[in-house]
Design a protein around this motif. Structure first.
Motif, PDB file in Angstrom:
ATOM      1  N   ILE A  48      47.200  32.298  30.494  1.00 62.87           N
ATOM      2  CA  ILE A  48      46.811  32.481  31.888  1.00 62.87           C
ATOM      3  C   ILE A  48      46.247  31.141  32.348  1.00 62.87           C
ATOM      4  CG2 ILE A  48      45.401  33.777  33.528  1.00 62.87           C
ATOM      5  CD1 ILE A  48      47.492  35.487  32.068  1.00 62.87           C
ATOM      6  N   GLY A  49      47.008  30.436  33.148  1.00 65.38           N
ATOM      7  CA  GLY A  49      46.622  29.096  33.560  1.00 65.38           C
ATOM      8  C   GLY A  49      45.597  29.071  34.671  1.00 65.38           C
ATOM      9  N   GLU A  50      45.737  29.963  35.621  1.00 63.82           N
ATOM     10  CA  GLU A  50      44.853  29.941  36.784  1.00 63.82           C
ATOM     11  C   GLU A  50      44.899  31.294  37.473  1.00 63.82           C
ATOM     12  OE1 GLU A  50      44.316  27.357  40.914  1.00 63.82           O
ATOM     13  OE2 GLU A  50      46.141  27.125  39.734  1.00 63.82           O
ATOM     14  N   VAL A  51      43.801  31.641  38.125  1.00 64.19           N
ATOM     15  CA  VAL A  51      43.746  32.825  38.984  1.00 64.19           C
ATOM     16  C   VAL A  51      43.172  32.373  40.317  1.00 64.19           C
ATOM     17  CG1 VAL A  51      42.771  35.114  39.341  1.00 64.19           C
ATOM     18  CG2 VAL A  51      43.446  34.413  37.043  1.00 64.19           C
ATOM     19  N   ARG A  52      43.932  32.568  41.372  1.00 66.28           N
ATOM     20  CA  ARG A  52      43.477  32.220  42.723  1.00 66.28           C
ATOM     21  C   ARG A  52      43.145  33.509  43.459  1.00 66.28           C
ATOM     22  NH1 ARG A  52      48.039  27.789  44.410  1.00 66.28           N
ATOM     23  NH2 ARG A  52      47.588  26.336  42.712  1.00 66.28           N
ATOM     24  N   VAL A  53      41.976  33.527  44.076  1.00 67.19           N
ATOM     25  CA  VAL A  53      41.498  34.717  44.751  1.00 67.19           C
ATOM     26  C   VAL A  53      41.422  34.439  46.251  1.00 67.19           C
ATOM     27  CG1 VAL A  53      39.615  36.392  44.838  1.00 67.19           C
ATOM     28  CG2 VAL A  53      40.164  35.283  42.696  1.00 67.19           C
ATOM     29  N   THR A  54      41.796  35.427  47.063  1.00 70.51           N
ATOM     30  CA  THR A  54      41.706  35.285  48.518  1.00 70.51           C
ATOM     31  C   THR A  54      40.235  35.246  48.931  1.00 70.51           C
ATOM     32  OG1 THR A  54      41.833  37.688  48.782  1.00 70.51           O
ATOM     33  CG2 THR A  54      43.901  36.452  48.948  1.00 70.51           C
ATOM     34  N   PRO A  55      39.940  34.730  50.126  1.00 73.29           N
ATOM     35  CA  PRO A  55      38.542  34.634  50.562  1.00 73.29           C
ATOM     36  C   PRO A  55      37.791  35.965  50.574  1.00 73.29           C
ATOM     37  CG  PRO A  55      39.914  33.280  51.966  1.00 73.29           C
ATOM     38  CD  PRO A  55      40.842  34.054  51.070  1.00 73.29           C
ATOM     39  N   ASP A  56      38.488  37.072  50.817  1.00 75.27           N
ATOM     40  CA  ASP A  56      37.812  38.373  50.809  1.00 75.27           C
ATOM     41  C   ASP A  56      37.759  38.993  49.415  1.00 75.27           C
ATOM     42  OD1 ASP A  56      40.442  39.095  50.467  1.00 75.27           O
ATOM     43  OD2 ASP A  56      40.528  40.432  52.196  1.00 75.27           O
ATOM     44  N   LEU A  57      38.262  38.287  48.397  1.00 76.87           N
ATOM     45  CA  LEU A  57      38.257  38.699  46.986  1.00 76.87           C
ATOM     46  C   LEU A  57      39.035  39.994  46.735  1.00 76.87           C
ATOM     47  CD1 LEU A  57      34.523  37.957  46.114  1.00 76.87           C
ATOM     48  CD2 LEU A  57      36.464  36.418  45.980  1.00 76.87           C
ATOM     49  N   ARG A  58      39.969  40.335  47.617  1.00 75.96           N
ATOM     50  CA  ARG A  58      40.738  41.570  47.474  1.00 75.96           C
ATOM     51  C   ARG A  58      42.065  41.364  46.736  1.00 75.96           C
ATOM     52  NH1 ARG A  58      38.331  46.438  49.476  1.00 75.96           N
ATOM     53  NH2 ARG A  58      36.715  45.746  50.896  1.00 75.96           N
ATOM     54  N   VAL A  59      42.570  40.132  46.716  1.00 77.00           N
ATOM     55  CA  VAL A  59      43.857  39.848  46.067  1.00 77.00           C
ATOM     56  C   VAL A  59      43.678  38.659  45.130  1.00 77.00           C
ATOM     57  CG1 VAL A  59      46.272  39.200  46.415  1.00 77.00           C
ATOM     58  CG2 VAL A  59      45.143  40.692  48.067  1.00 77.00           C
TER      59      VAL A  59
END
Length: 143
Positions: A48-59
């Protein structure tokens, strides 16, 4: 007056980075320990290289790659098939207010790094870099 929830900067906020890293570590640990009830997924080693989260932390967009690079399409399909179980385990492990919906993408960063290395090894690129370095040295000496 309430502060805006979205930053005016172009990059992710510290909160997004922190939550993304927490999810990345938890997901890596879950996959490493084989906590998923899917034998096809458990037999593969996944990075798992990276996890990007949306500003509202929902996705959360998870960038994954199988170790060795073989079976790239299979790993994304297996992760997507088991996303509800992964989401449940991550939520239990991290106790987040909202468990983010996960989307899985192929991590192409290693391919990009290999291509960049190949580019820097080309003779005409190396000459341009050496020329730029010598100009920088000349400018530094003049100051």
């Amino acid at each position: 007056m309430a502060k805006k929830s979205y930053s005016s900067g172009s990059g992710p906020s510290q909160r997004q980075l922190r939550v993304g890293e927490l999810i990345r570590r938890a997901l890596s640990e879950i996959l490493q320990r084989g906590d998923i009830h899917d034998p096809d997924l458990n037999r593969l080693s996944v990075t798992i290289g990276e996890v990007r989260v949306t500003p509202d932390l929902r996705v959360a967009t998870v960038y994954a790659l199988p170790l060795g690079g073989e079976g790239k399409d299979d790993i994304i399909a297996l992760l997507a098939k088991n996303k509800w179980e992964l989401r449940h385990l991550i939520n239990k492990k991290l106790a987040l207010k909202h468990s983010p919906d996960m989307r899985f993408r192929l991590d192409e960063m290693f391919d990009k790094m290999d291509e960049t290395r190949r580019m820097f090894e080309q003779e005409h690129v190396r000459k341009d870099i050496e020329r730029a370095d010598s100009r920088d040295e000349d400018e530094a000496e003049q100051e």
